[in-house]
Design an enzyme around this catalytic site. Structure first.
Site, PDB file in Angstrom:
ATOM      1  N   ASP A   1       0.818  -1.219   0.000  1.00  0.00           N
ATOM      2  CA  ASP A   1       0.000   0.000   0.000  1.00  0.00           C
ATOM      3  C   ASP A   1       0.850   1.267   0.000  1.00  0.00           C
ATOM      4  O   ASP A   1       0.426   2.319  -0.474  1.00  0.00           O
ATOM      5  CB  ASP A   1      -0.920  -0.021   1.233  1.00  0.00           C
ATOM      6  CG  ASP A   1      -1.654   1.296   1.450  1.00  0.00           C
ATOM      7  OD1 ASP A   1      -2.475   1.639   0.588  1.00  0.00           O
ATOM      8  OD2 ASP A   1      -1.399   1.983   2.447  1.00  0.00           O
TER       9      ASP A   1
ATOM     10  N   LEU B   1      -6.179   7.116   3.356  1.00  0.00           N
ATOM     11  CA  LEU B   1      -6.320   8.177   2.349  1.00  0.00           C
ATOM     12  C   LEU B   1      -5.164   8.216   1.353  1.00  0.00           C
ATOM     13  O   LEU B   1      -5.112   9.084   0.493  1.00  0.00           O
ATOM     14  CB  LEU B   1      -6.426   9.546   3.046  1.00  0.00           C
ATOM     15  CG  LEU B   1      -7.691   9.761   3.881  1.00  0.00           C
ATOM     16  CD1 LEU B   1      -7.602  11.055   4.656  1.00  0.00           C
ATOM     17  CD2 LEU B   1      -8.934   9.779   2.991  1.00  0.00           C
ATOM     18  N   ARG B   2      -4.253   7.251   1.481  1.00  0.00           N
ATOM     19  CA  ARG B   2      -3.096   7.265   0.588  1.00  0.00           C
ATOM     20  C   ARG B   2      -3.515   7.133  -0.874  1.00  0.00           C
ATOM     21  O   ARG B   2      -2.941   7.754  -1.758  1.00  0.00           O
ATOM     22  CB  ARG B   2      -2.124   6.144   0.984  1.00  0.00           C
ATOM     23  CG  ARG B   2      -0.728   6.370   0.434  1.00  0.00           C
ATOM     24  CD  ARG B   2       0.268   5.366   0.967  1.00  0.00           C
ATOM     25  NE  ARG B   2       0.828   5.791   2.235  1.00  0.00           N
ATOM     26  CZ  ARG B   2       0.809   5.062   3.347  1.00  0.00           C
ATOM     27  NH1 ARG B   2       0.250   3.882   3.336  1.00  0.00           N
ATOM     28  NH2 ARG B   2       1.351   5.505   4.448  1.00  0.00           N
ATOM     29  N   GLY B   3      -4.520   6.324  -1.149  1.00  0.00           N
ATOM     30  CA  GLY B   3      -5.008   6.145  -2.517  1.00  0.00           C
ATOM     31  C   GLY B   3      -5.515   7.447  -3.120  1.00  0.00           C
ATOM     32  O   GLY B   3      -5.220   7.773  -4.281  1.00  0.00           O
TER      33      GLY B   3
END
Length: 348
Positions: free
Chosen positions: A205, A286-288
């Site tokens: 991720d 919230l990385r995406g």
């Protein structure tokens, strides 16, 4: 031609690589904006992963550094300077500058933490009162590309260190109460073969983008690739000369995009749609969202645009989200197709 022949080791031209568009685009976007967070390239053996990564490093324009500085310190950007260089500048000492090729550093599979991070000479520190630091690969990779082949076989602890440095831009080495910190801003590129094991989801991720590459099945394309490689092996300098114009054109496009990047905007409604897609796909954290926004801006800059359009998002979103989806062992549909389904529904 003579100028080219001075190269110690000819590198296959990036623009001569046939196919593997996902990998090439991911690498170009990470070079335009290293804050995207690197790229994980998963695919079959013998599909040109290493060749492509070395080719992008060779393509990039030279960077200006402080001469004889082990950290490739930037002459003007405070965030990209070592503490020693900062002190010299504060003391109004003139420092020599030079141009170097963008560093391309390989992390071998058997590397130790000391080899990666560097070591402090405790004896010298205690006896002479001098901080003596033996730099590791993270120091050499500053402002360049750090490539880890077979990253899925690397010790998880080392992968953690790599990802932390790539995210923060700094490497800190501590030993016996002595601490040394230096800039470590690099594009992290990992590659591997999924048959040899996947990376843990929490580590996967943290890679900004994920490119999948497959062996080319089309016979005529395979012949073309083999012929291209054979010609390069027979006479690399002629091959480099043949692709000089395309290489220069791409190099100029990348530099233009880097300069334009900070001015690129993304409409609020489009940001909402990106987050809506992440929500429907159950993307954790919230990385995406952040990576998709960054990559879309980099792609828009690469296309000479000042505003991100829906098509820009469609082009990159699968590369930013497919590795963040929760794996369902009973699922018959692959994660890339799942992303595409939701994207087609939301981005109309």
């Amino acid at each position: 031609m003579n100028k080219i022949k001075k190269q110690t080791r000819p590198v296959f031209p990036f623009t001569a690589i046939i196919g593997q568009e996902e990998m090439k685009l991911s690498l170009v976007l990470n070079v335009i904006d290293p804050k995207i967070g690197g790229v994980m390239i998963m695919g079959d053996r013998g599909t040109g992963k290493s060749t492509t990564i070395r080719a992008i490093a060779d393509l990039l324009p030279k960077i200006e550094v402080i001469s004889d500085d082990i950290f490739n310190s930037h002459p003007y950007d405070y965030d990209l300077m070592s503490d020693f260089v900062k002190q010299q500048i504060e003391n109004k000492i003139n420092l020599d500058k030079t141009l170097i090729k963008v560093p391309m550093v390989d992390l071998p599979l058997g590397a130790t933490e000391d080899r990666l991070c560097g070591t402090i000479d405790i004896e010298k520190a205690l006896n002479e009162g001098v901080k003596s630091f033996e730099p590791g690969l993270l120091a050499r990779a500053n402002r360049g590309i750090l490539y880890v082949d077979e990253v899925n076989l690397l010790d998880d602890h080392l992968v953690d260190i790599l990802l932390d440095s790539a995210a923060s831009g700094w490497n800190t080495v501590e030993r016996e109460g002595i601490s040394i910190r230096h800039p470590a801003r690099f594009v992290l590129v990992g590659s591997g073969n999924p048959e040899e094991g996947e990376l843990r989801p929490q580590l996967l991720d943290r890679f900004g983008m994920h490119a999948e590459i497959r062996t080319v099945r089309d016979p005529s394309l395979r012949v073309q690739i083999v012929e291209q490689r054979t010609q390069f092996d027979l006479d690399p300098y002629s091959c480099i000369e043949n692709f000089r114009d395309q290489q220069n054109e791409l190099k100029e496009s990348i530099v233009r995009a880097q300069n334009r990047l900070n001015n690129v905007v993304i409409d609020y409604d489009l940001k909402v749609k990106i987050s809506q897609i992440c929500g429907i796909l159950n993307v954790d954290g919230l990385r995406g969202d952040i990576v998709t926004n960054r990559a879309a801006k980099a792609f828009a800059a690469y296309q000479n645009k000042d505003e991100v359009e829906i098509d820009d998002v469609k082009k990159i979103i699968k590369l930013c989200l497919r590795h963040r989806l929760r794996k369902d062992p009973l699922d018959t549909i692959d994660s890339g197709s799942k992303v595409n389904e939701v994207v087609d529904e939301i981005l109309i």
